[in-house]
Design an enzyme around this catalytic site. Structure first.
Site, short mmCIF file in Angstrom:
data_model
loop_
_atom_site.label_atom_id
_atom_site.label_comp_id
_atom_site.label_asym_id
_atom_site.label_seq_id
_atom_site.Cartn_x
_atom_site.Cartn_y
_atom_site.Cartn_z
CG HIS A 11 -34.59 -14.49 -3.15
ND1 HIS A 11 -33.91 -15.68 -3.14
CD2 HIS A 11 -35.71 -14.70 -2.41
CE1 HIS A 11 -34.58 -16.56 -2.41
NE2 HIS A 11 -35.67 -16.00 -1.97
CG ASN A 304 -27.31 -24.51 8.04
OD1 ASN A 304 -26.35 -25.15 8.44
ND2 ASN A 304 -27.89 -23.58 8.79
NE ARG A 407 -21.46 -22.56 -0.16
CZ ARG A 407 -22.07 -21.48 0.33
NH1 ARG A 407 -21.73 -20.28 -0.08
NH2 ARG A 407 -23.00 -21.58 1.25
#
Ligand SMILES: [Fe+2]
Length: 559
Positions: A11, A304, A407
């Site tokens: 991934h 996180n 982001r």
């Protein structure tokens, strides 16, 4: 020396090109093939890296892949064989992946004609290299936590110019990252994609299930993560990530369309709270055993930002560095950096920014706009954008080189005024279509950050730290203040992104608050836009009010 690093097949595939340790190009494959979290051999990302460096494939001195097919092979096979016949499908999946990874050099040669030196680098050493050799530190205590590598699922170690010295390993099937995958599935979301939603949901909980969840996963005295595997099925088959026992103790799982109940929120809260406890315990051990208080952290769990904020503010460390592509995309860069250092290269400079993707000229942007019948105005982008934002418009902002990592950091961003009470709902209804419980993130000039946020003097250039919004600004900045009073902050230095910094100050001059809501330029389920055409299509396909791409501004009728 030019080294190409890449990952593939699992991934978040990506490619990075370094020259004498300096990052020249670094981008995820998903931005090119437009498949979110793409698993493809990242040929388009590799071609972009070559083009950016101005070389053909023959100009590459070494290729580095982020996985060593031989590492832990026996143990992993044994683990899976022990669960036969139930694990038949899992065995097939592992076998397929193993074969693809083992043959990746041939795939690269067949696709691009590369026949130079090829290195398979251990996945965790790739992460550790990415953690440290982007930090600019002489040495660091390093922590890697993700789903799993070849066989490892957590590493505590020390990294310096001489390499990585492991202090403690956690081995599959014990894995905090896989617990996150399992609970994400349990809550009706997709594992390896929607863990951020679970983190956002957790803030609404009261902690009712935390005590019970401490039995599910914990850190032991040796610096390892230990799971009670009776709660999980991910090591047996991947149809059911969690076991009947998990359901018996934590309640029925949520189907994707179902309402979120208080029980779901408490499960998310328990997972987040216990995750923070585990990461703090590992950090404490790592610092004590290494005597080093500069921490570098990577692997998917390092995305996180709430846990990162707790580690940074814990007093356990003097510095925390998390590079912008902390998940597996970063391991592509890490593999290249590992080979660079193993070849006796000089320690690379600190990675100050994430703008390593493609960039497009004014003319290319103009062609994309005119291709859709748009005749834009030429504007001063920062001043025009600040005026649009102050007037309440939602702006698609497309500038410079694309960011690497999940982001948007001010070059492929959707921007809005964080002050109006209804802005979050408006943005969700018109553009982003996200769950209402998820917060949006703020960007602020670094030198102004402490006025609005309790940063403790720590920069957060990659939006990977959650910090408290100062109480006096929580009501004034509702669109970026989460239910627990925190915000997932991005601090912007002029030298890293002069135009975005100028925009923040220009907006501050109009509003007295140099803070903008900054979310990624995409719609839910799609990767962040890469090209001007992607940006124009996203602008036309959503209810974005304004697009400012390079110096070109266009607005929807009536805006
Ligand atoms: Fe990883």
């Amino acid at each position: 020396m030019r080294i190409l690093g890449f990952n593939a097949y699992i991934h978040d595939t990506a490619a990075a090109l370094i020259e004498d340790g300096r990052v020249v190009a670094f981008a995820e494959q998903e931005r090119f093939d437009r498949i979110k979290h793409s698993t493809a051999l990242p040929l388009e990302a590799i071609r972009f890296c070559l083009e950016q460096a101005g070389v053909e494939i023959e100009g590459i001195d070494a290729a580095a892949f982020y996985w060593d097919p031989w590492a832990g092979l026996g143990r992993r096979a044994w683990q899976t064989l022990c669960n036969l016949p139930r694990s038949t499908k899992l065995l097939g999946l592992h076998g397929h992946n193993w074969s693809a990874v083992r043959n990746v050099r041939h795939a690269l040669r067949a696709a691009l004609g590369y026949s130079g030196p090829f290195h398979h680098v251990n996945h965790y050493l790739s992460h550790a290299a990415a953690n440290h050799y982007t930090s600019g530190l002489e040495r660091s205590a390093t922590l890697v936590v993700d789903g799993n590598g070849e066989i490892a699922s957590a590493l505590l170690g020390v990294v310096d110019r001489d390499g990585v010295r492991p202090l403690a390993w956690t081995l599959y099937p014990h894995s905090l990252g896989l617990v996150w995958c399992a609970v994400t599935e349990y809550l009706g979301y997709r594992q390896n994609q929607h863990e951020g939603k679970v983190m956002g949901l957790a803030s609404y909980g009261a902690g009712a299930l935390v005590e019970k969840f401490r039995r599910v996963v914990r850190a032991d005295a040796a610096g390892r993560i230990r799971c009670d595997l009776s709660y999980f099925d991910y090591h047996k088959d991947r149809r059911n990530w969690f076991s009947p026992r998990f359901v018996a103790e934590f309640g029925p799982p949520r189907r994707p369309e179902e309402e979120i109940t208080a029980q779901h929120i408490e499960v998310a809260c328990a997972l987040q709270t216990v995750t923070e406890e585990i990461l703090l315990a590992l950090t404490e051990q790592l610092v004590r055993r290494s005597g080093i208080r500069e921490l570098t952290f990577g692997g998917g769990v390092a995305l996180n930002c709430v846990a990162n904020g707790r580690i940074a503010a814990s007093g356990l460390v003097d510095a925390l560095h998390v590079q912008p592509a902390a998940s597996d995309a970063g391991a592509a860069l890490g593999a290249a950096l590992y080979v660079h250092m193993a070849a006796g290269g000089a320690p690379p400079p600190r990675l100050d920014h994430a703008y390593f993707g493609p960039e497009f000229s004014e003319d290319q942007v103009l062609v994309a706009l005119r291709g859709r019948g748009i005749e834009p105005q030429r504007v001063d982008p920062a001043q025009a954008c600040a005026a649009d934002l102050a007037a309440g418009r939602i702006v698609g902002w497309f500038q410079g080189r694309m960011e690497v990592g999940p982001r948007a950091l001010g070059n492929r961003s959707i921007l809005a005024d964080p002050r109006p009470a209804g802005m979050k709902d408006r943005l969700n209804a018109r553009v982003k279509h996200r769950e209402g419980f998820r917060p949006f993130a703020p960007a602020v000039p670094l030198e102004r950050a402490a006025e609005f946020f309790e940063t403790g003097g720590r920069p957060s250039p990659f939006m990977l730290l959650a910090v408290p919004v100062r109480p006096e600004f929580r009501a004034a900045l509702p669109a970026i203040t989460h239910v627990d009073g925190s915000a997932r902050l991005q601090t912007v230095r002029r030298e890293d992104n002069p135009l975005f910094h100028e925009l923040l100050l220009a907006f501050g001059a109009l509003s007295n608050v140099p803070v903008l809501l900054n979310t990624s330029f995409n719609v839910a389920g799609q990767p962040i836009v890469c090209t001007p055409t992607d940006a124009v299509e996203c602008f036309l396909g959503t209810e974005l009010d304004v697009l400012i791409a390079g110096p070109w501004r266009t607005a929807k009728p009536g805006c």
